[in-house]
Design a protein around this motif. Sequence first.
Motif, PDB file in Angstrom:
ATOM      1  N   PRO A  46      82.592 108.402  69.910  1.00 15.33           N
ATOM      2  CA  PRO A  46      82.921 107.014  70.242  1.00 15.33           C
ATOM      3  C   PRO A  46      82.544 106.084  69.085  1.00 15.33           C
ATOM      4  O   PRO A  46      81.426 106.178  68.558  1.00 15.33           O
ATOM      5  CB  PRO A  46      82.086 106.731  71.493  1.00 15.33           C
ATOM      6  CG  PRO A  46      81.123 107.860  71.600  1.00 15.33           C
ATOM      7  CD  PRO A  46      81.739 109.026  70.902  1.00 15.33           C
ATOM      8  N   GLY A  48      81.370 103.153  66.723  1.00 13.41           N
ATOM      9  CA  GLY A  48      80.388 102.087  66.767  1.00 13.41           C
ATOM     10  C   GLY A  48      79.143 102.403  67.560  1.00 13.41           C
ATOM     11  O   GLY A  48      78.149 101.716  67.456  1.00 13.41           O
ATOM     12  N   ALA A  49      79.187 103.475  68.374  1.00 18.91           N
ATOM     13  CA  ALA A  49      78.013 103.819  69.171  1.00 18.91           C
ATOM     14  C   ALA A  49      77.290 104.997  68.513  1.00 18.91           C
ATOM     15  O   ALA A  49      77.924 105.978  68.165  1.00 18.91           O
ATOM     16  CB  ALA A  49      78.432 104.191  70.581  1.00 18.91           C
ATOM     17  N   PRO A  50      75.970 104.885  68.333  1.00 19.38           N
ATOM     18  CA  PRO A  50      75.236 106.013  67.733  1.00 19.38           C
ATOM     19  C   PRO A  50      75.180 107.201  68.688  1.00 19.38           C
ATOM     20  O   PRO A  50      75.009 107.017  69.886  1.00 19.38           O
ATOM     21  CB  PRO A  50      73.839 105.434  67.484  1.00 19.38           C
ATOM     22  CG  PRO A  50      73.727 104.269  68.399  1.00 19.38           C
ATOM     23  CD  PRO A  50      75.095 103.750  68.632  1.00 19.38           C
ATOM     24  N   SER A  51      75.357 108.402  68.162  1.00 13.83           N
ATOM     25  CA  SER A  51      75.330 109.602  68.995  1.00 13.83           C
ATOM     26  C   SER A  51      74.291 110.581  68.472  1.00 13.83           C
ATOM     27  O   SER A  51      73.841 110.473  67.329  1.00 13.83           O
ATOM     28  CB  SER A  51      76.696 110.290  68.985  1.00 13.83           C
ATOM     29  OG  SER A  51      77.685 109.410  69.394  1.00 13.83           O
ATOM     30  N   LEU A  52      73.932 111.528  69.317  1.00 15.28           N
ATOM     31  CA  LEU A  52      73.008 112.588  68.920  1.00 15.28           C
ATOM     32  C   LEU A  52      73.834 113.841  68.639  1.00 15.28           C
ATOM     33  O   LEU A  52      74.522 114.350  69.514  1.00 15.28           O
ATOM     34  CB  LEU A  52      71.998 112.841  70.045  1.00 15.28           C
ATOM     35  CG  LEU A  52      70.876 113.830  69.728  1.00 15.28           C
ATOM     36  CD1 LEU A  52      70.018 113.328  68.583  1.00 15.28           C
ATOM     37  CD2 LEU A  52      70.001 114.061  70.950  1.00 15.28           C
ATOM     38  N   TYR A  73      72.430 110.049  64.870  1.00 15.61           N
ATOM     39  CA  TYR A  73      71.170 110.783  64.746  1.00 15.61           C
ATOM     40  C   TYR A  73      71.471 112.266  64.861  1.00 15.61           C
ATOM     41  O   TYR A  73      72.401 112.651  65.547  1.00 15.61           O
ATOM     42  CB  TYR A  73      70.196 110.343  65.835  1.00 15.61           C
ATOM     43  CG  TYR A  73      69.641 108.974  65.585  1.00 15.61           C
ATOM     44  CD1 TYR A  73      68.346 108.789  65.103  1.00 15.61           C
ATOM     45  CD2 TYR A  73      70.417 107.840  65.811  1.00 15.61           C
ATOM     46  CE1 TYR A  73      67.856 107.524  64.855  1.00 15.61           C
ATOM     47  CE2 TYR A  73      69.934 106.567  65.556  1.00 15.61           C
ATOM     48  CZ  TYR A  73      68.643 106.430  65.082  1.00 15.61           C
ATOM     49  OH  TYR A  73      68.154 105.166  64.836  1.00 15.61           O
ATOM     50  N   VAL A  75      70.018 116.601  64.803  1.00 15.90           N
ATOM     51  CA  VAL A  75      69.022 117.658  64.794  1.00 15.90           C
ATOM     52  C   VAL A  75      69.678 118.837  64.084  1.00 15.90           C
ATOM     53  O   VAL A  75      70.810 119.201  64.409  1.00 15.90           O
ATOM     54  CB  VAL A  75      68.611 118.057  66.229  1.00 15.90           C
ATOM     55  CG1 VAL A  75      67.678 119.253  66.202  1.00 15.90           C
ATOM     56  CG2 VAL A  75      67.952 116.897  66.939  1.00 15.90           C
ATOM     57  N   GLU A  93      66.545 111.986  57.731  1.00 13.55           N
ATOM     58  CA  GLU A  93      66.071 111.379  58.976  1.00 13.55           C
ATOM     59  C   GLU A  93      66.090 112.370  60.140  1.00 13.55           C
ATOM     60  O   GLU A  93      65.345 112.227  61.085  1.00 13.55           O
ATOM     61  CB  GLU A  93      66.955 110.184  59.323  1.00 13.55           C
ATOM     62  CG  GLU A  93      66.503 108.903  58.668  1.00 13.55           C
ATOM     63  CD  GLU A  93      67.410 107.755  59.011  1.00 13.55           C
ATOM     64  OE1 GLU A  93      67.864 107.679  60.158  1.00 13.55           O
ATOM     65  OE2 GLU A  93      67.677 106.939  58.111  1.00 13.55           O
ATOM     66  N   GLY A  94      66.972 113.343  60.062  1.00 10.49           N
ATOM     67  CA  GLY A  94      67.139 114.265  61.188  1.00 10.49           C
ATOM     68  C   GLY A  94      65.951 115.206  61.338  1.00 10.49           C
ATOM     69  O   GLY A  94      65.127 115.344  60.437  1.00 10.49           O
ATOM     70  N   ASP A  95      65.871 115.839  62.492  1.00 10.47           N
ATOM     71  CA  ASP A  95      64.809 116.789  62.758  1.00 10.47           C
ATOM     72  C   ASP A  95      65.316 118.199  62.449  1.00 10.47           C
ATOM     73  O   ASP A  95      66.486 118.490  62.637  1.00 10.47           O
ATOM     74  CB  ASP A  95      64.392 116.688  64.214  1.00 10.47           C
ATOM     75  CG  ASP A  95      62.889 116.727  64.344  1.00 10.47           C
ATOM     76  OD1 ASP A  95      62.213 116.867  63.312  1.00 10.47           O
ATOM     77  OD2 ASP A  95      62.393 116.624  65.471  1.00 10.47           O
ATOM     78  N   GLY A 110      73.418 120.081  78.058  1.00 12.02           N
ATOM     79  CA  GLY A 110      73.956 118.732  77.853  1.00 12.02           C
ATOM     80  C   GLY A 110      73.156 117.853  76.926  1.00 12.02           C
ATOM     81  O   GLY A 110      73.161 116.631  77.047  1.00 12.02           O
ATOM     82  N   ALA A 111      72.436 118.452  75.969  1.00 15.33           N
ATOM     83  CA  ALA A 111      71.544 117.665  75.123  1.00 15.33           C
ATOM     84  C   ALA A 111      72.290 116.854  74.054  1.00 15.33           C
ATOM     85  O   ALA A 111      71.845 115.785  73.669  1.00 15.33           O
ATOM     86  CB  ALA A 111      70.511 118.568  74.462  1.00 15.33           C
ATOM     87  N   PHE A 112      73.416 117.368  73.568  1.00 13.46           N
ATOM     88  CA  PHE A 112      74.039 116.721  72.399  1.00 13.46           C
ATOM     89  C   PHE A 112      75.415 116.147  72.699  1.00 13.46           C
ATOM     90  O   PHE A 112      76.149 116.632  73.553  1.00 13.46           O
ATOM     91  CB  PHE A 112      74.142 117.727  71.251  1.00 13.46           C
ATOM     92  CG  PHE A 112      72.804 118.167  70.740  1.00 13.46           C
ATOM     93  CD1 PHE A 112      72.094 117.366  69.866  1.00 13.46           C
ATOM     94  CD2 PHE A 112      72.251 119.364  71.158  1.00 13.46           C
ATOM     95  CE1 PHE A 112      70.848 117.758  69.416  1.00 13.46           C
ATOM     96  CE2 PHE A 112      71.002 119.756  70.715  1.00 13.46           C
ATOM     97  CZ  PHE A 112      70.304 118.953  69.837  1.00 13.46           C
ATOM     98  N   ASP A 113      75.760 115.086  71.943  1.00 11.67           N
ATOM     99  CA  ASP A 113      77.062 114.433  72.090  1.00 11.67           C
ATOM    100  C   ASP A 113      78.129 115.095  71.221  1.00 11.67           C
ATOM    101  O   ASP A 113      79.295 114.708  71.251  1.00 11.67           O
ATOM    102  CB  ASP A 113      76.964 112.958  71.691  1.00 11.67           C
ATOM    103  CG  ASP A 113      75.910 112.225  72.494  1.00 11.67           C
ATOM    104  OD1 ASP A 113      75.865 112.456  73.702  1.00 11.67           O
ATOM    105  OD2 ASP A 113      75.133 111.445  71.907  1.00 11.67           O
TER     106      ASP A 113
END
Lengths: 272, 124
Positions: A46, A48-52, A73, A75, A93-95, A110-113
């Motif tokens: 999506p 403009g929206a930050p995602s994981l 963001y 991982v 910045e990522g883990d 369901g952890a990630f986008d």
Amino acid sequence: MSRPEHIAPPEIFYNEDEAKKYTQNSRIMEIQEQMSERAIELLLLPEGAPSLVLDIGCGSGISGSILEENGHYWVGMDISSAMLDVAVEREVEGDLLLTDMGQGCPFRAGAFDGAISISALQWLCNADKSHHRPVQRLYKFFSTLFACLSRSARAVLQFYPENGAQMELVTSQAMKAGFFGGVVVDYPNSTKAKKFYLVLMTGGSVALPKGLGTEGASDGVDYARRDRAKNLRKPLKSVRSWIQEKKERRRRQMKKVRPDSKYTGRKRCGRF
Amino acid sequence: MKLLTHNMLTSKCIRGVSVGYPLIINATEVKVNQTLFNSEFVSKLIPKVDWPVLYNAAESIGHSEDLPKEAPNDFEQNEEFLKKAHRALVEIEVISGNLVCPESGRKFPISNGIPNMLLNEDEF
């Protein structure tokens, strides 16, 4: 072309020396960046929206940096500790996690986008240890990846399949795990710029996006009726239309081509 | 390893482990990194994060500070709460120590901030 997966297992191949290339060799970095950008584009997050986002085979975090630039963001997981050390040095910045993708993605449902992977999947097709079964490892990877993505999320995995059979194997295991989708090929007419992206969708089947550089390419071989009389009169290769066709072909292969002008295909003046 | 990652991480890849969540943290070194606060991202994360797990994790490494035990319902407007959540999720980092699987007791060492989740051939 030599394939690194034939040389040694990934955790051994990507040692300190190899890892250094990913921070010093501008050519490698540029290609990685281009592929990451294309993968993120195909991910359709999506706007403009930050995602994981999960980055599989994140290595030194080049693809992660591109994700950061796009405001997401991430991982990252990788099997090479030398590459991960480089990523820590670069202060991404990522883990980061040291994991083997063939052992599955160790995440909650369901952890990630979304998930991306740049040049990692082909490693799974190899049996580097006696207990490795590529088919099982691929299935384990895809099924756990499916579980840790949220519904409607996508996974885009750029990879270098060795042959058609390998591509088939990877795609069939992904479908078996529940994904929809398939392979998008960018620049299919070029040997060097040709790139394969496995675009996997979790929520329903949607038409796959078109690969870059495929505009105007037909399924079969183009043919034209031979005009014998014309061929006899004029040499075939200096005709303006032939030159333009050739230039078009080279453009499709991402090669440098001079722009067309009124001088294209003209004879030089006699004095030259 | 950030606590956001810990909140997502399981050890269910081990054979015989069905849930493997949450992993227990035995931290020997913890660092707090100031990062840019993004309220949109944090509020998007809150429904996804298992809040009691996050609270317990923060408490176990001694950084629970003034973190509430439960996430408020109006978290989207609650800027103060989002800042605390941001701090807990992405600023606190475990640099070294161990992660322990709650079912099998298998230890995953963390070094240089990177948890080693590799399994041996007889474990998966």
